[in-house]
Design an enzyme around this catalytic site. Structure first.
Site, PDB file in Angstrom:
ATOM      1  N   SER A 142      11.445   5.845  64.496  1.00  0.00           N
ATOM      2  CA  SER A 142      11.610   5.720  65.943  1.00  0.00           C
ATOM      3  C   SER A 142      10.678   6.721  66.596  1.00  0.00           C
ATOM      4  CB  SER A 142      13.061   6.074  66.304  1.00  0.00           C
ATOM      5  OG  SER A 142      13.219   6.197  67.710  1.00  0.00           O
ATOM      6  N   TYR A 155      21.042  10.827  65.581  1.00  0.00           N
ATOM      7  CA  TYR A 155      19.963   9.830  65.495  1.00  0.00           C
ATOM      8  C   TYR A 155      18.601  10.515  65.352  1.00  0.00           C
ATOM      9  CZ  TYR A 155      17.435   5.504  66.785  1.00  0.00           C
ATOM     10  OH  TYR A 155      16.613   4.402  66.801  1.00  0.00           O
TER      11      TYR A 155
HETATM   12  P1  NAD Z   1      20.275  -4.049  65.992  1.00  0.00           P
HETATM   13  O1  NAD Z   1      21.605  -3.492  66.350  1.00  0.00           O
HETATM   14  O2  NAD Z   1      19.780  -5.279  66.671  1.00  0.00           O
HETATM   15  O3  NAD Z   1      20.182  -4.289  64.416  1.00  0.00           O
HETATM   16  C1  NAD Z   1      20.725  -3.385  63.502  1.00  0.00           C
HETATM   17  C2  NAD Z   1      20.866  -4.089  62.178  1.00  0.00           C
HETATM   18  O4  NAD Z   1      21.508  -3.181  61.266  1.00  0.00           O
HETATM   19  C3  NAD Z   1      21.741  -5.346  62.246  1.00  0.00           C
HETATM   20  O5  NAD Z   1      21.218  -6.350  61.414  1.00  0.00           O
HETATM   21  C4  NAD Z   1      23.075  -4.849  61.689  1.00  0.00           C
HETATM   22  O6  NAD Z   1      23.849  -5.893  61.100  1.00  0.00           O
HETATM   23  C5  NAD Z   1      22.581  -3.867  60.639  1.00  0.00           C
HETATM   24  N1  NAD Z   1      23.641  -2.970  60.210  1.00  0.00           N
HETATM   25  C6  NAD Z   1      24.471  -2.201  60.966  1.00  0.00           C
HETATM   26  N2  NAD Z   1      25.348  -1.546  60.171  1.00  0.00           N
HETATM   27  C7  NAD Z   1      25.044  -1.911  58.895  1.00  0.00           C
HETATM   28  C8  NAD Z   1      25.588  -1.588  57.636  1.00  0.00           C
HETATM   29  N3  NAD Z   1      26.625  -0.736  57.513  1.00  0.00           N
HETATM   30  N4  NAD Z   1      25.042  -2.148  56.536  1.00  0.00           N
HETATM   31  C9  NAD Z   1      24.012  -3.016  56.638  1.00  0.00           C
HETATM   32  N5  NAD Z   1      23.444  -3.372  57.807  1.00  0.00           N
HETATM   33  C10 NAD Z   1      23.969  -2.818  58.921  1.00  0.00           C
HETATM   34  O7  NAD Z   1      19.259  -2.837  66.216  1.00  0.00           O
HETATM   35  P2  NAD Z   1      17.660  -2.761  66.305  1.00  0.00           P
HETATM   36  O8  NAD Z   1      17.339  -2.256  67.647  1.00  0.00           O
HETATM   37  O9  NAD Z   1      17.023  -3.987  65.803  1.00  0.00           O
HETATM   38  O10 NAD Z   1      17.407  -1.551  65.295  1.00  0.00           O
HETATM   39  C11 NAD Z   1      16.793  -1.700  64.038  1.00  0.00           C
HETATM   40  C12 NAD Z   1      16.165  -0.389  63.629  1.00  0.00           C
HETATM   41  O11 NAD Z   1      15.149  -0.051  64.572  1.00  0.00           O
HETATM   42  C13 NAD Z   1      17.144   0.790  63.600  1.00  0.00           C
HETATM   43  O12 NAD Z   1      16.870   1.626  62.496  1.00  0.00           O
HETATM   44  C14 NAD Z   1      16.839   1.511  64.897  1.00  0.00           C
HETATM   45  O13 NAD Z   1      17.163   2.866  64.839  1.00  0.00           O
HETATM   46  C15 NAD Z   1      15.343   1.284  65.003  1.00  0.00           C
HETATM   47  N6  NAD Z   1      14.824   1.458  66.350  1.00  0.00           N
HETATM   48  C16 NAD Z   1      15.219   0.641  67.363  1.00  0.00           C
HETATM   49  C17 NAD Z   1      14.701   0.842  68.629  1.00  0.00           C
HETATM   50  C18 NAD Z   1      15.063  -0.031  69.789  1.00  0.00           C
HETATM   51  O14 NAD Z   1      14.678   0.307  70.914  1.00  0.00           O
HETATM   52  N7  NAD Z   1      15.751  -1.137  69.607  1.00  0.00           N
HETATM   53  C19 NAD Z   1      13.800   1.899  68.871  1.00  0.00           C
HETATM   54  C20 NAD Z   1      13.436   2.728  67.813  1.00  0.00           C
HETATM   55  C21 NAD Z   1      13.958   2.494  66.556  1.00  0.00           C
END
Ligand code: NAD
Length: 260
Positions: A142, A155
């Site tokens: 991130s 986080y």
């Molecule tokens: P999201 O909530 O859409 O997806 C998260 C995924 O993780 C889902 O598929 C969920 O089922 C899975 N998950 C949650 N708990 C779990 C568990 N115990 N076991 C297995 N799978 C599990 O979120 P996102 O925004 O797509 O985030 C994905 C990654 O990107 C994360 O690591 C997040 O920190 C990172 N990220 C997101 C953003 C953003 O702005 N959306 C920014 C920077 C980093």
């Protein structure tokens, strides 16, 4: 040995992970999906990958919060496809609170899922990748792996940690055709971002609209959310031969956020 590569994407039943699974499938890879969304929705997405891209996709509901779950996911991939060529550590959660009120169980859950899971999956795949002389590990960190924001202690700690893991494993595998990189997204409009808006509003005493405009997009000079397709595009590039010499990096895709 088949030329079709196998990619495991943790947390690929939603958001960025699903976007990356889609991108890697479009590039011709078989996919191992994972995540905890409703089974019917995941099955629909899994079938979609197969019919749209003519590849094979399997799904594991393994819980990435635990070492057993991480090992179970890799075992499922090896049983289904014989090996893991590409590992994308993407599953993640968020929790927003001042540090003095930050619940211990939320701290531990975020460290387990956003950091330790990548250690266990990496540990399970790296020997095979080195032996075969080719592998790609892509950790979804991130912008918060490079800079901090208040109220996100767990986080930010986990995301800084996963960049350290990325660099270390990159050095350990550099001579074996294995690259290890972190993608550092800025704000991408996914359920993870949507869900943190009410808590951020509460922690900062703002309305939800103010959070979107004055907190989230205020950090991003483009004033636009990044997209899952942009994350997928970079992941596909990192898997290409053009990226053979890119390893140990933390690549921001953040509309200029960390340039400030
Ligand atoms: P999201 O909530 O859409 O997806 C998260 C995924 O993780 C889902 O598929 C969920 O089922 C899975 N998950 C949650 N708990 C779990 C568990 N115990 N076991 C297995 N799978 C599990 O979120 P996102 O925004 O797509 O985030 C994905 C990654 O990107 C994360 O690591 C997040 O920190 C990172 N990220 C997101 C953003 C953003 O702005 N959306 C920014 C920077 C980093």
């Amino acid at each position: 040995m088949s030329d079709t590569k196998t990619a495991v994407v943790t947390g690929s039943s939603s958001g960025i992970g699903l976007g990356i699974a889609n991108g890697l499938a479009a590039a011709g890879m078989n996919i191992v999906m994972n995540g905890i969304e409703a089974p019917e929705a995941v099955e629909e997405a899994r079938k979609g990958l197969e019919t749209q891209h003519g590849i094979k996709a399997v799904y594991s509901r393994a819980n990435m919060m635990t070492p057993e779950g991480a090992n179970e996911l890799i075992s499922t991939a090896v049983e289904a496809f014989g090996r893991v060529d590409v590992l994308v550590n993407n599953a993640g959660i968020q929790f927003v609170s001042p540090v003095e009120d930050f619940p211990d169980d939320k701290w531990q859950a975020i460290i387990n899922l956003n950091l330790s899971a990548a250690f266990y999956t990496t540990k399970a795949v790296i020997a095979g990748m080195k032996e075969r002389g080719w592998g790609r590990i892509i950790n979804i960190a991130s912008a918060h792996g490079l800079v901090a924001s208040p109220y996100k202690s767990a986080y930010v700690a986990a995301k800084h940690g996963i960049i350290g893991l990325t660099k270390t494993v990159a050095l350990e595998s550099a001579e074996h055709g294995v690259t290890v990189n972190a993608i550092c997204p800025g704000y991408v409009w996914t359920p993870l971002v949507e869900k943190q808006i009410p808590d951020t509003a509460k922690a900062r005493g703002l309305t939800e609209e103010q959070v979107k405009r004055d907190v989230l997009l205020a950090a991003q000079p483009t004033k636009k959310f990044a997209t899952v397709e942009e994350m997928a595009g970079l992941a596909v590039f990192l898997c290409s031969d053009s990226a053979n010499s890119i390893t140990g990096t933390a690549l921001p895709v953040d509309g200029g956020w960390v340039a400030q």
